[in-house]
Design a protein around this motif. Structure first.
Motif, PDB file in Angstrom:
ATOM      1  N   ALA A 185     -26.158  -5.202  -5.184  1.00  0.00           N
ATOM      2  CA  ALA A 185     -26.842  -6.288  -4.470  1.00  0.00           C
ATOM      3  C   ALA A 185     -27.787  -7.014  -5.436  1.00  0.00           C
ATOM      4  O   ALA A 185     -27.831  -8.254  -5.474  1.00  0.00           O
ATOM      5  N   PRO A 219     -28.113 -13.313   5.011  1.00  0.00           N
ATOM      6  CA  PRO A 219     -27.443 -14.592   4.765  1.00  0.00           C
ATOM      7  C   PRO A 219     -25.989 -14.438   4.339  1.00  0.00           C
ATOM      8  O   PRO A 219     -25.193 -15.340   4.551  1.00  0.00           O
ATOM      9  N   PHE A 230     -28.103  -0.602   6.136  1.00  0.00           N
ATOM     10  CA  PHE A 230     -28.164   0.737   6.729  1.00  0.00           C
ATOM     11  C   PHE A 230     -27.233   0.859   7.936  1.00  0.00           C
ATOM     12  O   PHE A 230     -27.655   1.193   9.041  1.00  0.00           O
ATOM     13  N   HIS A 284     -27.590   6.741   5.087  1.00  0.00           N
ATOM     14  CA  HIS A 284     -26.970   8.025   4.709  1.00  0.00           C
ATOM     15  C   HIS A 284     -27.826   8.721   3.639  1.00  0.00           C
ATOM     16  O   HIS A 284     -28.842   8.160   3.183  1.00  0.00           O
ATOM     17  N   ALA A 293     -30.577   0.786  -7.364  1.00  0.00           N
ATOM     18  CA  ALA A 293     -30.053   2.156  -7.335  1.00  0.00           C
ATOM     19  C   ALA A 293     -28.560   2.089  -7.647  1.00  0.00           C
ATOM     20  O   ALA A 293     -27.806   1.396  -6.956  1.00  0.00           O
ATOM     21  N   LYS A 326     -23.683 -12.133   5.311  1.00  0.00           N
ATOM     22  CA  LYS A 326     -22.788 -11.309   6.143  1.00  0.00           C
ATOM     23  C   LYS A 326     -22.531 -11.984   7.482  1.00  0.00           C
ATOM     24  O   LYS A 326     -23.431 -12.637   8.033  1.00  0.00           O
ATOM     25  N   TYR A 344     -34.193 -13.924   4.909  1.00  0.00           N
ATOM     26  CA  TYR A 344     -34.149 -13.937   3.444  1.00  0.00           C
ATOM     27  C   TYR A 344     -35.210 -12.970   2.922  1.00  0.00           C
ATOM     28  O   TYR A 344     -36.329 -12.910   3.447  1.00  0.00           O
ATOM     29  N   ILE A 398     -21.895   8.566  -1.892  1.00  0.00           N
ATOM     30  CA  ILE A 398     -21.749   8.339  -0.441  1.00  0.00           C
ATOM     31  C   ILE A 398     -21.929   6.840  -0.189  1.00  0.00           C
ATOM     32  O   ILE A 398     -22.785   6.213  -0.802  1.00  0.00           O
ATOM     33  N   SER A 399     -21.120   6.266   0.705  1.00  0.00           N
ATOM     34  CA  SER A 399     -21.325   4.846   1.048  1.00  0.00           C
ATOM     35  C   SER A 399     -21.187   4.647   2.550  1.00  0.00           C
ATOM     36  O   SER A 399     -20.473   5.394   3.229  1.00  0.00           O
ATOM     37  N   SER A 400     -21.879   3.637   3.050  1.00  0.00           N
ATOM     38  CA  SER A 400     -21.824   3.336   4.489  1.00  0.00           C
ATOM     39  C   SER A 400     -20.401   2.964   4.896  1.00  0.00           C
ATOM     40  O   SER A 400     -19.943   3.338   5.981  1.00  0.00           O
ATOM     41  N   GLY A 410     -29.418  -1.525  -3.503  1.00  0.00           N
ATOM     42  CA  GLY A 410     -28.256  -1.193  -4.312  1.00  0.00           C
ATOM     43  C   GLY A 410     -28.188  -2.081  -5.554  1.00  0.00           C
ATOM     44  O   GLY A 410     -28.485  -3.275  -5.487  1.00  0.00           O
ATOM     45  N   ILE A 449     -36.510  -1.962  -3.469  1.00  0.00           N
ATOM     46  CA  ILE A 449     -35.430  -1.061  -3.901  1.00  0.00           C
ATOM     47  C   ILE A 449     -34.174  -1.399  -3.105  1.00  0.00           C
ATOM     48  O   ILE A 449     -34.236  -1.547  -1.883  1.00  0.00           O
TER      49      ILE A 449
END
Ligand code: NAP
Length: 208
Positions: free
Chosen positions: A114, A47, A15, A19, A136, A49, A88, A171-173, A111, A109
């Motif tokens: 992911a 883990p 997040f 959005h 999603a 990033k 985790y 839409i993406s961050s 992406g 829930i």
């Protein structure tokens, strides 16, 4: 009287920033799976990033609170951001399972991209024992492109992993961060209070 929660959605994500795509995905999952509540779970130190490339947890938490305030079915949890060290998902789910008890079914829930990496997460089989997963999908996503080994693994859990279409996830961050950096408008991509928050705290103006 406290509400009995039989089905709890847990909306996991960085997040950075939250959005409308995330909000539409959470609401879509809530309605499609009959969830009593959806808790947004901003990640702590994920883990996969580099923490230096992610905006501070407090800013991401505040934006998520602002974005979800008007939906009585939504809430935000600090379970990940208050935990020390790398967070985790399997540990987050254990904590939430303990908090809510055996009679509450958990639905994680996030992406779809992911979720397709889930075999590389900590204790993937345990994850699917603790919760069902809802991926999603962005427009253009196709399960046909899922690598065969991953497809075979998903087939092991036919009732535990689901995918939902979310056209608003166009839409993406990443796009929002780039727009802010370039001085472009993000109006109608994020809720207005989030837009004000980003401006007020001068977020995404330069590389983190
Ligand atoms: P990410 O890798 O930053 O994002 C992957 C894709 O999914 C991006 O396109 C992202 O779009 C989208 N996405 C992320 N969260 C979403 C959501 N809630 N709804 C719809 N789309 C979403 O993913 P991430 O945010 O870091 O991780 C997603 C979740 O998986 C987090 O809860 C994280 O803790 C968990 N995770 C756990 C492990 C582990 O336990 N080992 C490893 C990886 C991820 P946007 O950028 O627009 O959101």
């Amino acid at each position: 009287m406290t509400q009995v929660i039989r089905k709890l959605g847990i909306m996991g994500g960085t997040f950075d920033p939250v959005h409308y795509g995330h909000l539409v995905a959470a609401e879509g999952a809530r309605r499609e799976f009959g969830l009593d509540r959806v808790i947004f779970l901003p990640s702590g130190t994920p883990p996969h990033k580099d923490p230096r490339e992610v905006t501070s947890a407090e800013h991401r938490y505040m934006m998520t609170v602002l974005a979800t305030l008007s939906n009585p079915y939504f809430d935000v949890s600090r379970v990940d951001i208050d935990r020390e060290g790398v967070t985790y998902t399997v540990d987050s789910l254990r904590i939430l399972h303990e908090q809510y008890g055996d009679s509450t079914e958990l639905y994680f829930i996030t992406g779809a991209d992911a979720i397709l990496e889930i075999v590389s997460w900590k204790q993937p089989d345990k994850l699917l024992e603790l919760a069902q997963f809802i991926g999603a999908t962005r427009p253009g996503f196709s399960l046909d492109r899922v690598p065969k080994p991953m497809q075979e693994w998903l087939n092991k859990y036919p009732q535990r992993v689901h995918f939902i279409r979310v056209p608003a996830l166009a839409i993406s961050s990443t796009d929002i961060r780039e727009r802010v950096k370039a001085g472009d408008s993000i109006r109608y991509l994020v809720p207005e209070p989030v837009e004000h928050y980003i401006r007020r705290h001068n977020l995404y103006r330069q590389s983190i």
